[in-house]
Design a protein around this motif. Sequence first.
Motif, PDB file in Angstrom:
ATOM      1  N   SER A 167     -12.960   8.441  11.911  1.00  0.00           N
ATOM      2  CA  SER A 167     -12.582   8.993  13.211  1.00  0.00           C
ATOM      3  C   SER A 167     -11.061   8.209  13.544  1.00  0.00           C
ATOM      4  N   GLY A 168     -10.703   7.398  12.703  1.00  0.00           N
ATOM      5  CA  GLY A 168      -9.309   6.907  12.928  1.00  0.00           C
ATOM      6  C   GLY A 168      -9.341   5.546  13.646  1.00  0.00           C
ATOM      7  N   MET A 169     -10.452   5.035  13.892  1.00  0.00           N
ATOM      8  CA  MET A 169     -10.560   3.813  14.853  1.00  0.00           C
ATOM      9  C   MET A 169     -10.343   2.693  13.629  1.00  0.00           C
ATOM     10  N   THR A 170      -9.650   1.556  14.179  1.00  0.00           N
ATOM     11  CA  THR A 170      -9.551   0.450  13.236  1.00  0.00           C
ATOM     12  C   THR A 170     -10.653  -0.468  13.513  1.00  0.00           C
ATOM     13  N   LEU A 171     -11.140  -0.738  12.114  1.00  0.00           N
ATOM     14  CA  LEU A 171     -12.450  -1.642  11.903  1.00  0.00           C
ATOM     15  C   LEU A 171     -12.168  -3.080  11.855  1.00  0.00           C
ATOM     16  N   LYS A 172     -10.948  -3.113  11.031  1.00  0.00           N
ATOM     17  CA  LYS A 172     -10.569  -4.580  10.437  1.00  0.00           C
ATOM     18  C   LYS A 172      -8.912  -4.612  10.124  1.00  0.00           C
ATOM     19  N   THR A 173      -8.640  -5.740  10.169  1.00  0.00           N
ATOM     20  CA  THR A 173      -7.113  -5.925   9.727  1.00  0.00           C
ATOM     21  C   THR A 173      -7.097  -7.104   8.993  1.00  0.00           C
ATOM     22  N   PHE A 174      -6.257  -7.105   7.780  1.00  0.00           N
ATOM     23  CA  PHE A 174      -6.256  -8.035   6.799  1.00  0.00           C
ATOM     24  C   PHE A 174      -4.879  -8.232   6.001  1.00  0.00           C
ATOM     25  N   GLY A 175      -4.508  -9.175   5.435  1.00  0.00           N
ATOM     26  CA  GLY A 175      -3.425  -8.916   4.623  1.00  0.00           C
ATOM     27  C   GLY A 175      -2.165  -9.392   5.050  1.00  0.00           C
ATOM     28  N   SER A 176      -1.872  -9.429   6.448  1.00  0.00           N
ATOM     29  CA  SER A 176      -0.710  -9.374   7.266  1.00  0.00           C
ATOM     30  C   SER A 176      -0.071 -11.016   6.730  1.00  0.00           C
ATOM     31  N   ASP A 177      -0.912 -11.895   6.270  1.00  0.00           N
ATOM     32  CA  ASP A 177      -0.315 -13.124   5.903  1.00  0.00           C
ATOM     33  C   ASP A 177       0.163 -13.174   4.387  1.00  0.00           C
ATOM     34  N   VAL A 178      -0.065 -12.108   3.680  1.00  0.00           N
ATOM     35  CA  VAL A 178      -0.008 -12.274   2.098  1.00  0.00           C
ATOM     36  C   VAL A 178       0.940 -10.825   1.674  1.00  0.00           C
ATOM     37  N   LEU A 179       0.880 -10.009   2.415  1.00  0.00           N
ATOM     38  CA  LEU A 179       1.604  -8.525   1.768  1.00  0.00           C
ATOM     39  C   LEU A 179       2.804  -8.508   2.627  1.00  0.00           C
ATOM     40  N   ASP A 180       4.047  -8.050   1.793  1.00  0.00           N
ATOM     41  CA  ASP A 180       5.260  -8.122   2.220  1.00  0.00           C
ATOM     42  C   ASP A 180       5.609  -6.644   2.701  1.00  0.00           C
ATOM     43  N   CYS A 181       5.388  -5.596   1.767  1.00  0.00           N
ATOM     44  CA  CYS A 181       5.395  -4.117   2.114  1.00  0.00           C
ATOM     45  C   CYS A 181       4.258  -3.357   1.179  1.00  0.00           C
ATOM     46  N   PRO A 182       3.095  -3.479   1.896  1.00  0.00           N
ATOM     47  CA  PRO A 182       2.276  -2.514   1.124  1.00  0.00           C
ATOM     48  C   PRO A 182       2.397  -1.031   1.102  1.00  0.00           C
ATOM     49  N   TRP A 183       2.044  -0.466  -0.179  1.00  0.00           N
ATOM     50  CA  TRP A 183       2.154   1.038  -0.550  1.00  0.00           C
ATOM     51  C   TRP A 183       0.786   1.682  -0.916  1.00  0.00           C
ATOM     52  N   GLY A 184       0.385   1.733  -2.176  1.00  0.00           N
ATOM     53  CA  GLY A 184      -0.756   2.234  -2.547  1.00  0.00           C
ATOM     54  C   GLY A 184      -1.763   1.276  -2.404  1.00  0.00           C
ATOM     55  N   VAL A 185      -3.112   1.980  -2.202  1.00  0.00           N
ATOM     56  CA  VAL A 185      -4.278   0.900  -2.100  1.00  0.00           C
ATOM     57  C   VAL A 185      -5.330   1.919  -2.680  1.00  0.00           C
ATOM     58  N   CYS A 186      -6.320   1.050  -3.479  1.00  0.00           N
ATOM     59  CA  CYS A 186      -7.561   1.700  -3.959  1.00  0.00           C
ATOM     60  C   CYS A 186      -8.885   0.625  -3.623  1.00  0.00           C
ATOM     61  N   VAL A 187      -9.959   1.276  -3.787  1.00  0.00           N
ATOM     62  CA  VAL A 187     -10.979   0.517  -3.898  1.00  0.00           C
ATOM     63  C   VAL A 187     -11.801   0.620  -5.170  1.00  0.00           C
ATOM     64  N   THR A 188     -12.458  -0.566  -5.785  1.00  0.00           N
ATOM     65  CA  THR A 188     -12.932  -0.327  -7.120  1.00  0.00           C
ATOM     66  C   THR A 188     -14.428  -0.139  -6.862  1.00  0.00           C
ATOM     67  N   THR A 189     -15.174   0.237  -7.868  1.00  0.00           N
ATOM     68  CA  THR A 189     -16.641   0.479  -7.781  1.00  0.00           C
ATOM     69  C   THR A 189     -17.472  -0.667  -7.286  1.00  0.00           C
ATOM     70  N   LYS A 190     -16.775  -1.783  -7.195  1.00  0.00           N
ATOM     71  CA  LYS A 190     -17.671  -2.936  -6.665  1.00  0.00           C
ATOM     72  C   LYS A 190     -17.023  -3.296  -5.429  1.00  0.00           C
TER      73      LYS A 190
END
Length: 111
Positions: free
Chosen positions: A6-29
């Motif tokens: 529904s577009g609701m934010t569940l969690k935020t992470f990576g702001s301390d280590v990501l400079d300019c995030p682009w693509g993202v994927c989730v592995t089978t694990k």
Amino acid sequence: NVIDRSGMTLKTFGSDVLDCPWGVCVTTKGKIAVCDWGSASIKEFSQQGKLIKEFSSSFSAKPYYIIHHNGKYFVTFDTHCVEVFKNDGGFLYRVGEKGSGEGQLRDPRGM
């Protein structure tokens, strides 16, 4: 941000280590891999948002988009190619070069 359907934010992470995030994927694990254009690297996170590992192109390229298939990461880069990495981030091979002919690519994006 991790959002639900529904577009609701569940969690935020990576702001301390990501400079300019682009693509993202989730592995089978359930691991989350992010192309960090700002640091020219791929960063893999646990489901809890903890940084597990970081790897990059040996060609000083910046990553755009990523998929994980059959235990390999396929990543598009600003050097007009797709690079393939093992699960541990080890480089396997490179596909393409700049151009419009056979075996050549121009700014490959989504896969």
